[in-house]
Write a protein that holds these residues in place. Structure first.
Motif, PDB file in Angstrom:
ATOM      1  N   THR A 153       0.837  -1.200   0.000  1.00  0.00           N
ATOM      2  CA  THR A 153       0.000   0.000   0.000  1.00  0.00           C
ATOM      3  C   THR A 153       0.869   1.246   0.000  1.00  0.00           C
ATOM      4  OG1 THR A 153      -1.678  -1.186   1.260  1.00  0.00           O
ATOM      5  CG2 THR A 153      -1.821   1.210   1.268  1.00  0.00           C
ATOM      6  N   ILE A 186       1.101   4.075  -2.936  1.00  0.00           N
ATOM      7  CA  ILE A 186       0.810   5.483  -2.660  1.00  0.00           C
ATOM      8  C   ILE A 186       1.970   6.368  -3.109  1.00  0.00           C
ATOM      9  CG2 ILE A 186       0.531   7.165  -0.795  1.00  0.00           C
ATOM     10  CD1 ILE A 186      -1.172   5.063   0.654  1.00  0.00           C
ATOM     11  N   ILE A 187       3.197   5.924  -2.796  1.00  0.00           N
ATOM     12  CA  ILE A 187       4.380   6.721  -3.156  1.00  0.00           C
ATOM     13  C   ILE A 187       4.538   6.836  -4.669  1.00  0.00           C
ATOM     14  CG2 ILE A 187       6.907   6.823  -3.078  1.00  0.00           C
ATOM     15  CD1 ILE A 187       6.193   7.256  -0.360  1.00  0.00           C
ATOM     16  N   ILE A 188       4.414   5.728  -5.382  1.00  0.00           N
ATOM     17  CA  ILE A 188       4.614   5.786  -6.838  1.00  0.00           C
ATOM     18  C   ILE A 188       3.309   6.140  -7.554  1.00  0.00           C
ATOM     19  CG2 ILE A 188       6.593   4.206  -6.798  1.00  0.00           C
ATOM     20  CD1 ILE A 188       4.828   1.985  -7.753  1.00  0.00           C
ATOM     21  N   ASP A 189       2.285   6.477  -6.784  1.00  0.00           N
ATOM     22  CA  ASP A 189       1.005   6.944  -7.329  1.00  0.00           C
ATOM     23  C   ASP A 189       0.346   5.932  -8.261  1.00  0.00           C
ATOM     24  OD1 ASP A 189      -0.919   8.824  -7.104  1.00  0.00           O
ATOM     25  OD2 ASP A 189      -0.152  10.177  -8.637  1.00  0.00           O
ATOM     26  N   VAL A 243      -3.942   1.513  -5.454  1.00  0.00           N
ATOM     27  CA  VAL A 243      -3.589   0.566  -4.392  1.00  0.00           C
ATOM     28  C   VAL A 243      -4.054  -0.834  -4.779  1.00  0.00           C
ATOM     29  CG1 VAL A 243      -3.944  -0.003  -1.968  1.00  0.00           C
ATOM     30  CG2 VAL A 243      -3.610   2.363  -2.652  1.00  0.00           C
ATOM     31  N   TRP A 248      -4.886  -3.765  -3.585  1.00  0.00           N
ATOM     32  CA  TRP A 248      -5.956  -4.625  -3.066  1.00  0.00           C
ATOM     33  C   TRP A 248      -7.343  -4.008  -3.229  1.00  0.00           C
ATOM     34  CZ3 TRP A 248      -8.161  -1.900   0.947  1.00  0.00           C
ATOM     35  CH2 TRP A 248      -7.342  -0.990   1.607  1.00  0.00           C
ATOM     36  N   HIS A 257       9.978   3.682 -13.442  1.00  0.00           N
ATOM     37  CA  HIS A 257      10.823   4.431 -12.531  1.00  0.00           C
ATOM     38  C   HIS A 257      12.290   4.004 -12.654  1.00  0.00           C
ATOM     39  CE1 HIS A 257       7.813   6.737 -10.389  1.00  0.00           C
ATOM     40  NE2 HIS A 257       7.025   5.681 -10.433  1.00  0.00           N
ATOM     41  N   ASP A 258      13.158   4.830 -12.092  1.00  0.00           N
ATOM     42  CA  ASP A 258      14.590   4.600 -12.080  1.00  0.00           C
ATOM     43  C   ASP A 258      14.915   3.310 -11.309  1.00  0.00           C
ATOM     44  OD1 ASP A 258      17.235   6.514 -12.414  1.00  0.00           O
ATOM     45  OD2 ASP A 258      17.406   5.096 -10.747  1.00  0.00           O
ATOM     46  N   ALA A 312      17.236   2.701  -9.197  1.00  0.00           N
ATOM     47  CA  ALA A 312      17.519   2.978  -7.781  1.00  0.00           C
ATOM     48  C   ALA A 312      16.219   3.106  -6.988  1.00  0.00           C
ATOM     49  CB  ALA A 312      18.349   4.259  -7.644  1.00  0.00           C
ATOM     50  N   ILE A 313      15.229   3.744  -7.592  1.00  0.00           N
ATOM     51  CA  ILE A 313      13.915   3.866  -6.950  1.00  0.00           C
ATOM     52  C   ILE A 313      13.282   2.477  -6.811  1.00  0.00           C
ATOM     53  CG2 ILE A 313      11.585   4.833  -7.160  1.00  0.00           C
ATOM     54  CD1 ILE A 313      13.620   6.946  -6.560  1.00  0.00           C
ATOM     55  N   ILE A 328      14.707   0.719  -3.795  1.00  0.00           N
ATOM     56  CA  ILE A 328      14.163   1.265  -2.547  1.00  0.00           C
ATOM     57  C   ILE A 328      12.714   0.807  -2.339  1.00  0.00           C
ATOM     58  CG2 ILE A 328      13.387   3.418  -1.484  1.00  0.00           C
ATOM     59  CD1 ILE A 328      15.926   4.693  -2.621  1.00  0.00           C
ATOM     60  N   MET A 329      11.934   0.826  -3.407  1.00  0.00           N
ATOM     61  CA  MET A 329      10.536   0.414  -3.282  1.00  0.00           C
ATOM     62  C   MET A 329      10.435  -1.086  -2.987  1.00  0.00           C
ATOM     63  SD  MET A 329       8.541   2.804  -3.255  1.00  0.00           S
ATOM     64  CE  MET A 329       9.039   4.506  -3.229  1.00  0.00           C
ATOM     65  N   VAL A 368      12.612  -2.810  -1.184  1.00  0.00           N
ATOM     66  CA  VAL A 368      12.911  -2.931   0.245  1.00  0.00           C
ATOM     67  C   VAL A 368      11.713  -2.460   1.072  1.00  0.00           C
ATOM     68  CG1 VAL A 368      14.418  -2.159   2.120  1.00  0.00           C
ATOM     69  CG2 VAL A 368      15.389  -2.655  -0.127  1.00  0.00           C
ATOM     70  N   MET A 369      11.120  -1.335   0.674  1.00  0.00           N
ATOM     71  CA  MET A 369       9.988  -0.800   1.435  1.00  0.00           C
ATOM     72  C   MET A 369       8.794  -1.746   1.405  1.00  0.00           C
ATOM     73  SD  MET A 369       9.881   3.278   0.937  1.00  0.00           S
ATOM     74  CE  MET A 369      10.949   4.271   1.977  1.00  0.00           C
TER      75      MET A 369
END
Lengths: 207, 207, 207
Positions: free
Chosen positions: B45, B49-52, B55, B57, B112-113, B115-116, B119-120, B122-123
């Motif tokens: 979720t 939200i971050i990558i717009d 959601v 589910w 997206h890049d 590197a992004i 990070i996503m 991992v998040m």
């Protein structure tokens, strides 16, 4: 451009404060990076999500690089930083001052109401630190150090008021940041706090 | 399709870990469901939200159904699950491995890049567990078990690197997940941790 | 229009509950405002972010004004409010009842699945309070008071079912809110709780 450089500086300083929190808990290098990201990017991410702007660090990797640098730097030199004593408190005040005006500036630029811009300025400045403290299972700084959010509020209000009075945005940013820093500095120096209601000392054991 | 099934499996396994946390606190059935949702859906979720992105589910109720099943199953059979001992730790490692590559995959797919995407990844893998622990008022696992986010990082980096090298995404997912699982398994087996700075043991009492 | 007034009432009541939590911790006036905002606006903000609607308080400043009023009012009169005893518990139940149906109503109106509407109704009602408790470093009320989220669930399900049966939405809102309030009131009055699994009392010291 100046706004951009100030924004990077704010991110760096807040990342440093996060990494020092990680150091207090003797975390590993990865923990340093993660906890550095929270205060540095948390507030701005929250702001961008609420006002439905693209999250600022997705398109510009420089922000992540600043956080990584701050984390690694702290990992290597934390003892030196700790010896610098009150340093962290002042760096945190600088980050607070930059973020409260820059958050308000971005929100205004997207056409939102000045009252919303003030709230977003405060949130940009304080939400990251709240998240950092909550994840570290501490009661957030904002609940312990009184004139903290208030300083961000003063800075954001000053900026928004100056812009409403047709002041050049670049100048308004500096004045707003200076107001926030002055309020926060006075609070640190003389341990000021807002009026409280009388009664027994805070109940730490919950309701 | 395989990606979809793996995603469902990851959700199920993380929901199980959440429900077991609810069981440790003797919560009621509703608590089981709520706390199961946090690790299972929280990370994805947050990523969406971050990558717009929409959601995940909201449009596919199967995810919620998996969480509900995991919660009810745990509510009925938790004693048996507890007797299975280390089971939870390994299920959690499997969920971690699946989520870190699938989060990176979705982010890359949206352009997206790299590197992004890392990070996503991992998040997606760790944020849900952090929220679960914060709501349960525990210091998050990620701050206590060292090679956890690091394993997710290794998995996401492997996946992104393989895709950059033109590897088929389906194969890259398996390899990335295997890398993450291996790192995490080694950490569990030999209690590995990243280098820390020297000094006294962690200060649990806060700053 | 009625929906709008009820929404404002729910915000006011939840802001009051937040401000009283701030009072228990002897925070300053700014703390009152910040902690009042969390339960009052947190759940709806979360809902709007998830379903990708514009955040409701950005375009209508009345919501913020209600929170501010509730915070200042509590700051001045908190002793009187505390003397009113169980008052807070019932105000909280009223806010819960309003938010669970209004959250479901908004989600349905945006064309989402009824199951999603139920979940969003529950989230609108409980997420704000969870965030308030987490920031105050308490274990959330939802984990301590059993029939709380369950009451919100009952209210949201009733509303969504009635709408599915072609009931007028205005009437369905009142019935849904009444169902939630009745369940919660019964739980407060007779200290009801959902069935738990047998075993030793809850382990407060973590896993």
């Amino acid at each position: 451009l100046t706004v951009y450089l100030l924004d990077l500086l704010g991110v760096f300083v807040f990342a440093l404060s996060g990494a020092l929190a990680a150091d207090r808990r003797r975390m590993d290098l990865f923990g340093f990076v993660v906890i550095a990201l929270l205060p540095a990017l948390g507030g701005g991410t929250f702001r961008d999500i609420i006002i439905d702007a693209p999250v600022f660090w997705l398109t510009d990797l420089t922000y992540l690089l600043m956080c990584l640098t701050a984390a690694v730097l702290t990992f290597i030199t934390a003892n030196a930083i700790h010896r610098a004593g009150q340093w962290l408190l002042w760096a945190d005040a600088a980050g607070l001052s930059l973020f409260c005006v820059l958050g308000a500036e971005k929100t205004l630029a997207l056409g939102h109401d000045p009252a919303i811009a003030v709230i977003m300025g405060v949130m940009t400045a304080v939400v990251g630190g709240i998240v950092r403290d909550v994840v570290c299972n501490e009661i957030p700084l904002i609940l312990r150090q009184d004139v903290y959010a208030t300083a961000a509020f003063a800075g954001a209000v000053s900026y928004v008021a100056l812009v409403a009075l047709q002041t050049d945005s670049g100048i308004a940013i500096w004045i707003g940041a200076a107001v926030c820093f002055t309020v926060r500095a006075a609070a640190i120096r003389w341990k000021l706090s807002l009026p409280r209601r009388g009664g027994p000392p805070p109940d730490q054991s919950g309701p």
